[in-house]
Enzyme design. Structure first.
Site, PDB file in Angstrom:
ATOM      1  N   CYS A  51       1.212  -0.766   0.046  1.00 18.83           N
ATOM      2  CA  CYS A  51      -0.339   0.224   0.259  1.00 18.83           C
ATOM      3  C   CYS A  51       0.493   1.288  -0.267  1.00 18.83           C
ATOM      4  CB  CYS A  51      -0.976   0.111   1.061  1.00 18.83           C
ATOM      5  SG  CYS A  51      -1.755   1.687   1.298  1.00 18.83           S
ATOM      6  N   CYS A  54       0.228   3.148   3.676  1.00 15.66           N
ATOM      7  CA  CYS A  54       0.432   2.519   4.529  1.00 15.66           C
ATOM      8  C   CYS A  54       1.809   3.359   5.843  1.00 15.66           C
ATOM      9  CB  CYS A  54       0.919   1.481   4.623  1.00 15.66           C
ATOM     10  SG  CYS A  54      -0.951  -0.389   4.813  1.00 15.66           S
ATOM     11  N   HIS A 113      -4.651  -0.026   7.672  1.00 13.68           N
ATOM     12  CA  HIS A 113      -4.709  -0.385   6.221  1.00 13.68           C
ATOM     13  C   HIS A 113      -6.174  -0.935   6.100  1.00 13.68           C
ATOM     14  CE1 HIS A 113      -4.249  -1.041   2.209  1.00 13.68           C
ATOM     15  NE2 HIS A 113      -5.078  -2.301   2.589  1.00 13.68           N
ATOM     16  N   ASN A 151     -14.119   9.355  -1.743  1.00 16.94           N
ATOM     17  CA  ASN A 151     -14.077   8.410  -2.490  1.00 16.94           C
ATOM     18  C   ASN A 151     -13.852   7.542  -1.964  1.00 16.94           C
ATOM     19  OD1 ASN A 151     -15.288  10.419  -4.879  1.00 16.94           O
ATOM     20  ND2 ASN A 151     -13.033   9.887  -5.317  1.00 16.94           N
ATOM     21  N   SER A 159      -9.063   4.704  -5.380  1.00 23.93           N
ATOM     22  CA  SER A 159      -7.462   4.267  -5.895  1.00 23.93           C
ATOM     23  C   SER A 159      -6.590   3.132  -4.887  1.00 23.93           C
ATOM     24  CB  SER A 159      -6.407   5.258  -6.823  1.00 23.93           C
ATOM     25  OG  SER A 159      -6.144   5.803  -5.493  1.00 23.93           O
ATOM     26  N   HIS A 162      -6.784   2.115   1.457  1.00 23.60           N
ATOM     27  CA  HIS A 162      -6.455   2.355   2.543  1.00 23.60           C
ATOM     28  C   HIS A 162      -7.517   3.603   3.041  1.00 23.60           C
ATOM     29  CE1 HIS A 162      -3.123   3.167   5.407  1.00 23.60           C
ATOM     30  NE2 HIS A 162      -4.281   4.079   5.902  1.00 23.60           N
ATOM     31  N   HIS A 164      -8.647   7.142   3.089  1.00 23.44           N
ATOM     32  CA  HIS A 164      -7.853   8.465   2.871  1.00 23.44           C
ATOM     33  C   HIS A 164      -9.263   9.144   2.349  1.00 23.44           C
ATOM     34  CE1 HIS A 164      -7.649   6.289  -1.266  1.00 23.44           C
ATOM     35  NE2 HIS A 164      -7.601   7.272  -1.752  1.00 23.44           N
ATOM     36  N   GLN A 166      -9.292  13.166   0.712  1.00 25.86           N
ATOM     37  CA  GLN A 166      -8.096  13.941  -0.293  1.00 25.86           C
ATOM     38  C   GLN A 166      -9.342  15.499  -0.115  1.00 25.86           C
ATOM     39  OE1 GLN A 166      -7.371  13.506  -4.511  1.00 25.86           O
ATOM     40  NE2 GLN A 166      -8.660  12.194  -4.888  1.00 25.86           N
TER      41      GLN A 166
HETATM   42  P1  H2U Z   1      -8.303   8.461  -4.860  1.00 23.40           P
HETATM   43  O1  H2U Z   1      -7.843   7.171  -4.570  1.00 23.40           O
HETATM   44  O2  H2U Z   1      -9.391   8.924  -4.681  1.00 23.40           O
HETATM   45  O3  H2U Z   1      -7.659   8.097  -5.646  1.00 23.40           O
HETATM   46  O4  H2U Z   1      -7.296   9.053  -3.743  1.00 23.40           O
HETATM   47  C1  H2U Z   1      -5.873   8.385  -3.818  1.00 23.40           C
HETATM   48  C2  H2U Z   1      -4.923   9.562  -4.001  1.00 23.40           C
HETATM   49  O5  H2U Z   1      -3.789   9.704  -3.544  1.00 23.40           O
HETATM   50  C3  H2U Z   1      -4.929  10.023  -5.839  1.00 23.40           C
HETATM   51  O6  H2U Z   1      -5.155  11.566  -5.714  1.00 23.40           O
HETATM   52  C4  H2U Z   1      -2.241  10.038  -4.195  1.00 23.40           C
HETATM   53  C5  H2U Z   1      -3.385   9.880  -6.140  1.00 23.40           C
HETATM   54  O7  H2U Z   1      -2.329  11.076  -6.292  1.00 23.40           O
HETATM   55  N1  H2U Z   1      -0.987   9.365  -4.214  1.00 23.40           N
HETATM   56  C6  H2U Z   1      -0.251  10.012  -3.779  1.00 23.40           C
HETATM   57  O8  H2U Z   1      -0.031  10.738  -3.822  1.00 23.40           O
HETATM   58  N2  H2U Z   1       0.869   8.916  -3.998  1.00 23.40           N
HETATM   59  C7  H2U Z   1       0.674   7.826  -3.945  1.00 23.40           C
HETATM   60  O9  H2U Z   1       1.610   6.838  -3.815  1.00 23.40           O
HETATM   61  C8  H2U Z   1      -0.334   7.134  -3.987  1.00 23.40           C
HETATM   62  C9  H2U Z   1      -1.195   8.034  -4.442  1.00 23.40           C
HETATM   63 ZN    ZN Z   2      -2.643   0.974   3.624  1.00 28.45          ZN
END
Ligand code: H2U
Ligand code: ZN
Length: 349
Positions: A51, A54, A113, A151, A159, A162, A164, A166
């Site tokens: 991940c 994490c 996680h 989301n 994506s 974990h 999170h 934004q």
């Molecule tokens: P989403 O799961 O809503 O896409 O948000 C995750 C965000 O985390 C996504 O915008 C960022 C992605 O660009 N991200 C990082 O900045 N660094 C990473 O290593 C993984 C994901």
């Molecule tokens: Zn994680």
């Protein structure tokens, strides 16, 4: 037409906040479904070595996360908005454009996680509420709009599992926010009162669409909801943004959010997907404040079960939003789903 006789009748409802009509077809969730079935989210471990979010792990750009213990906020490595000098200039005429600046942050809710807003507990949720408030105040000093959102779930385009959210900021007011501002302003001009404060009073009195009735907050499936189990989180007193929220209100919000997101998970006994976010003023710009009231929107796509979602396609893309069960039915089902998380009794971790 009263609320009680709408269950069988097709009708339209007016969304006062967006200024749009919504078609309500209550009978339609009985139609046969041989289309896409959502895949349940897999069971997660407390730490995933692969991940990017994490603690202690490497992110996609090679940076290493600290061994964080509570919430963790960092600048998005793949931001949609940039804070540097704009590379484009404004264009007028038919093909109009303008430069835009902003900053994007990622907020990890927990080092674990396998957590979620539904399962964080009140102290974990309080830390998330405090982070939203802190980031909004800090970023609001510079940016015109600060958008906190999450989301959740692969079906919402998330994506990573974990826990999170934004935070995106912008030096312009985004389209949907501008529309809500106009609607709230117009209502204030016409009635001399705040639109969402009137909605709170009317929804609390009607009761049929109330999901959670807290001393400081009211959670409703709004009269004009588009998504099947959409909710609106409303403060009971005038509060333009998260910066205006007091300590007691922040504490009660943590409780309310836990209650709401557990009800969502319990409804179909799954990790309920959604897009959720706050619409609140980041700072006290006088021209923006008129009539504006903080509110949280939760837009979950599931309709009939953990596997069957509502698609906003076809008529919705080309004509107007349409829903398949009444907001009153949705609210009653969410009320019935409140309580301890369905996994707490089977979870042995
Ligand atoms: P989403 O799961 O809503 O896409 O948000 C995750 C965000 O985390 C996504 O915008 C960022 C992605 O660009 N991200 C990082 O900045 N660094 C990473 O290593 C993984 C994901
Ligand atoms: Zn994680």
């Amino acid at each position: 037409m009263t609320v009680d006789d709408t269950e069988s009748g097709v009708h339209r409802r007016f969304d006062l906040l967006q200024g749009e009509w919504v078609l309500v077809s209550p009978h339609r969730d009985r139609r046969p479904w041989q289309g896409q079935v959502e895949v349940p989210e897999p069971l997660l471990s407390t730490h995933d070595p692969d991940c990017h979010l994490c603690p202690g792990n490497r992110r996609a750009n090679g940076a290493r996360n600290p061994d964080y213990a509570g919430v963790f906020v960092f600048d998005n490595d793949f931001p949609a908005l940039l804070d540097g000098a704009p590379e484009v200039s404004a264009a007028a005429g038919m093909f109009r454009s303008e430069p835009v600046r902003g900053r994007c942050r990622v907020l990890c809710y927990s080092p674990r996680h396998d957590q979620s807003l539904a399962r964080l507990g009140e102290s974990g949720l309080s830390a998330v509420v405090a982070a939203w408030q802190r980031e909004t105040i800090d970023l609001g000093a510079r940016w015109r709009w600060v958008q906190c959102f999450e989301n959740r779930g692969a079906s919402m385009g998330c994506s990573s599992p974990h826990p999170h959210g934004q935070i995106w900021t912008m030096d312009a007011l985004p389209t949907l926010v501008r529309r809500e501002r106009e609607q709230q302003r117009q209502y204030l001009d016409e009635w001399g009162r705040g639109l969402l404060l009137d909605v709170v009073a009317a929804e609390a009195e009607a009761g049929t669409r109330v999901v959670i009735d807290d001393r400081d907050w009211l959670v409703v499936v709004p009269y004009w909801a588009r998504w099947p189990f959409e909710t609106l989180i409303l403060p009971r007193r005038p509060m333009p943004g998260l910066a205006w929220m007091g300590d007691a209100e922040a504490a009660s919000l943590a409780g309310v959010l836990g209650d709401l997101f557990r009800a969502y998970d319990n409804l179909f006994r799954c990790a309920f997907p959604y897009s959720f976010g706050w619409h609140g003023l980041p700072g006290a710009r006088q021209s923006d404040v008129a009539g504006w009231q903080l509110h949280g929107h939760c837009y979950p796509p599931l309709l009939r079960s953990a596997g069957i979602r509502k698609f906003m396609v076809g008529f919705e893309m080309l004509a107007e939003a349409q829903r398949d069960i009444t907001p009153e039915t949705a609210a009653a089902r969410l009320r019935a789903a409140r309580g301890p998380h369905w996994q707490t009794t089977t979870d042995t971790r």
